[in-house]
Design a protein around this motif. Structure first.
Motif, short mmCIF file in Angstrom:
data_model
loop_
_atom_site.label_atom_id
_atom_site.label_comp_id
_atom_site.label_asym_id
_atom_site.label_seq_id
_atom_site.Cartn_x
_atom_site.Cartn_y
_atom_site.Cartn_z
N GLU A 66 79.48 68.25 25.38
CA GLU A 66 78.54 69.21 26.08
C GLU A 66 77.48 69.69 25.07
O GLU A 66 76.52 69.49 25.78
CB GLU A 66 79.55 70.29 26.12
N ILE A 67 77.55 69.61 23.88
CA ILE A 67 76.45 69.71 22.80
C ILE A 67 75.35 68.71 23.02
O ILE A 67 74.32 68.93 22.88
CB ILE A 67 77.09 69.96 21.55
N LEU A 68 75.85 67.46 22.87
CA LEU A 68 74.73 66.32 23.00
C LEU A 68 74.21 66.41 24.27
O LEU A 68 73.06 66.25 24.48
CB LEU A 68 75.63 65.23 22.89
N LEU A 69 74.88 66.54 25.48
CA LEU A 69 74.04 66.64 26.60
C LEU A 69 73.18 67.79 26.78
O LEU A 69 72.03 67.79 27.19
CB LEU A 69 75.18 66.99 27.96
N ILE A 70 73.54 68.97 26.30
CA ILE A 70 72.58 70.18 26.16
C ILE A 70 71.44 69.69 25.39
O ILE A 70 70.44 70.15 25.85
CB ILE A 70 73.31 71.45 25.67
N MET A 71 71.53 69.16 24.50
CA MET A 71 70.36 69.02 23.52
C MET A 71 69.57 67.78 23.97
O MET A 71 68.22 68.10 24.13
CB MET A 71 70.79 68.56 21.94
N LYS A 72 69.94 66.78 24.64
CA LYS A 72 69.36 65.81 25.04
C LYS A 72 68.52 66.36 26.33
O LYS A 72 67.47 66.00 26.75
CB LYS A 72 70.40 64.75 25.64
N GLU A 73 69.27 67.10 27.33
CA GLU A 73 68.57 67.75 28.26
C GLU A 73 67.70 68.52 27.92
O GLU A 73 66.35 68.46 28.72
CB GLU A 73 69.59 68.30 29.31
N THR A 74 67.84 69.41 27.05
CA THR A 74 66.56 70.36 26.56
C THR A 74 65.30 69.99 26.07
O THR A 74 64.21 69.92 26.58
CB THR A 74 67.31 71.18 25.47
N ILE A 75 65.63 68.76 25.22
CA ILE A 75 64.46 68.12 24.84
C ILE A 75 63.82 67.24 25.63
O ILE A 75 62.49 67.21 25.80
CB ILE A 75 64.88 66.97 23.56
N THR A 76 64.51 66.73 26.60
CA THR A 76 63.67 65.69 27.60
C THR A 76 63.13 66.74 28.51
O THR A 76 61.87 66.34 29.19
CB THR A 76 64.93 65.02 28.71
N ARG A 77 63.57 67.89 29.04
CA ARG A 77 62.95 68.98 29.67
C ARG A 77 61.67 69.49 29.13
O ARG A 77 60.36 69.46 29.53
CB ARG A 77 63.82 70.19 29.98
N ILE A 78 61.51 69.71 27.78
CA ILE A 78 60.39 70.13 27.00
C ILE A 78 59.55 69.07 26.95
O ILE A 78 58.25 69.12 27.15
CB ILE A 78 61.15 70.46 25.46
N ALA A 79 59.87 67.52 26.78
CA ALA A 79 59.02 66.68 26.64
C ALA A 79 58.39 66.27 27.84
O ALA A 79 57.13 65.69 27.91
CB ALA A 79 59.92 65.56 26.22
N SER A 80 59.02 66.58 28.69
CA SER A 80 58.47 66.38 30.34
C SER A 80 56.98 67.34 30.48
O SER A 80 56.29 67.16 31.24
CB SER A 80 59.39 66.53 31.44
N VAL A 81 57.06 68.54 29.97
CA VAL A 81 56.09 69.58 29.93
C VAL A 81 55.01 69.18 28.74
O VAL A 81 53.79 69.43 29.03
CB VAL A 81 56.63 70.72 29.84
N HIS A 82 55.48 68.78 27.71
CA HIS A 82 54.71 68.75 26.33
C HIS A 82 54.81 67.01 25.97
O HIS A 82 55.85 66.65 25.23
CB HIS A 82 55.18 69.49 25.21
N PRO A 83 53.80 66.40 26.43
CA PRO A 83 53.81 65.06 26.10
C PRO A 83 53.81 64.64 24.66
O PRO A 83 54.09 63.57 24.34
CB PRO A 83 52.64 64.33 26.99
N ASP A 84 53.02 65.43 23.98
CA ASP A 84 52.97 65.40 22.42
C ASP A 84 53.96 66.11 21.79
O ASP A 84 53.62 67.16 21.63
CB ASP A 84 51.46 65.62 22.04
N ILE A 85 55.14 65.49 21.24
CA ILE A 85 56.10 66.41 20.75
C ILE A 85 56.40 65.73 19.40
O ILE A 85 56.64 64.29 19.29
CB ILE A 85 57.18 66.52 21.74
N VAL A 86 56.87 66.28 18.49
CA VAL A 86 57.42 65.96 17.11
C VAL A 86 58.58 66.64 16.81
O VAL A 86 58.69 67.79 16.99
CB VAL A 86 56.40 66.13 16.11
N LEU A 87 59.73 65.84 16.54
CA LEU A 87 61.05 66.26 16.21
C LEU A 87 61.17 65.92 14.71
O LEU A 87 60.98 64.87 14.26
CB LEU A 87 62.15 65.74 17.01
N ILE A 88 61.22 67.09 14.02
CA ILE A 88 61.47 67.03 12.60
C ILE A 88 63.18 67.22 12.34
O ILE A 88 63.59 68.22 12.63
CB ILE A 88 60.77 67.91 11.69
N MET A 89 63.65 66.26 11.89
CA MET A 89 65.36 66.29 11.77
C MET A 89 65.79 66.07 10.47
O MET A 89 65.37 65.10 9.60
CB MET A 89 65.85 65.22 12.77
N LEU A 90 66.58 66.91 10.04
CA LEU A 90 67.23 66.76 8.62
C LEU A 90 68.44 65.68 8.65
O LEU A 90 69.25 65.55 9.27
CB LEU A 90 67.77 68.11 8.08
#
Length: 136
Positions: A66-90
């Motif tokens: 569920e967590i992986l699906l939520i995060m993937k869907e959330t970022i996919t939705r955001i990226a569909s609106v914001h074509p220029d996106i940077v993910l900083i990951m620890l």
């Protein structure tokens, strides 16, 4: 673009140098990932603090799937609106297996998300001691 590196390795500095017009959504500043929907499309959107957002989802009792699906869907939705996106990951793994089960779960979820997002990204950069290495 995905930027990955350890704590205080220079990830933010690298992004600031390469994204002059960026809008930051940072869990470290108390922002929720959902706040990204309110940002104008002409700016680079920079998201950081994934481990905090993951910890919140873990504490809500959701399964790994569920967590992986939520995060993937959330970022996919955001990226569909914001074509220029940077993910900083620890980077929280580095081969060390945490003793506590919940810490292992967080490490595993971060690793799976990083693999997914790097696979989707046009560019991936690893930062080590302030040195950037393009991985993709």
């Amino acid at each position: 673009m995905v930027v990955i590196g350890g704590a205080y390795s220079g990830k933010r500095r690298f992004v600031r140098e390469h994204c002059k017009r960026g809008r930051w959504i940072s869990a470290y500043d108390g922002c929720r990932i959902e706040d990204a929907g309110d940002i104008g499309q002409r700016q680079t959107l920079i998201l950081e603090g994934f481990e905090i957002w993951l910890e919140e989802l873990i504490s809500s009792g959701k399964s790994d799937e569920e967590i992986l699906l939520i995060m993937k869907e959330t970022i996919t939705r955001i990226a569909s609106v914001h074509p220029d996106i940077v993910l900083i990951m620890l980077e929280i793994g580095r081969g060390i297996v945490p003793v506590k089960k919940e810490d292992r779960r967080l490490r595993d979820l971060m690793g799976w998300l990083q693999q997914h997002f790097v696979g989707q990204a046009d560019r991936a950069v690893y930062i080590w001691h302030g040195l950037a290495r393009a991985m993709k």
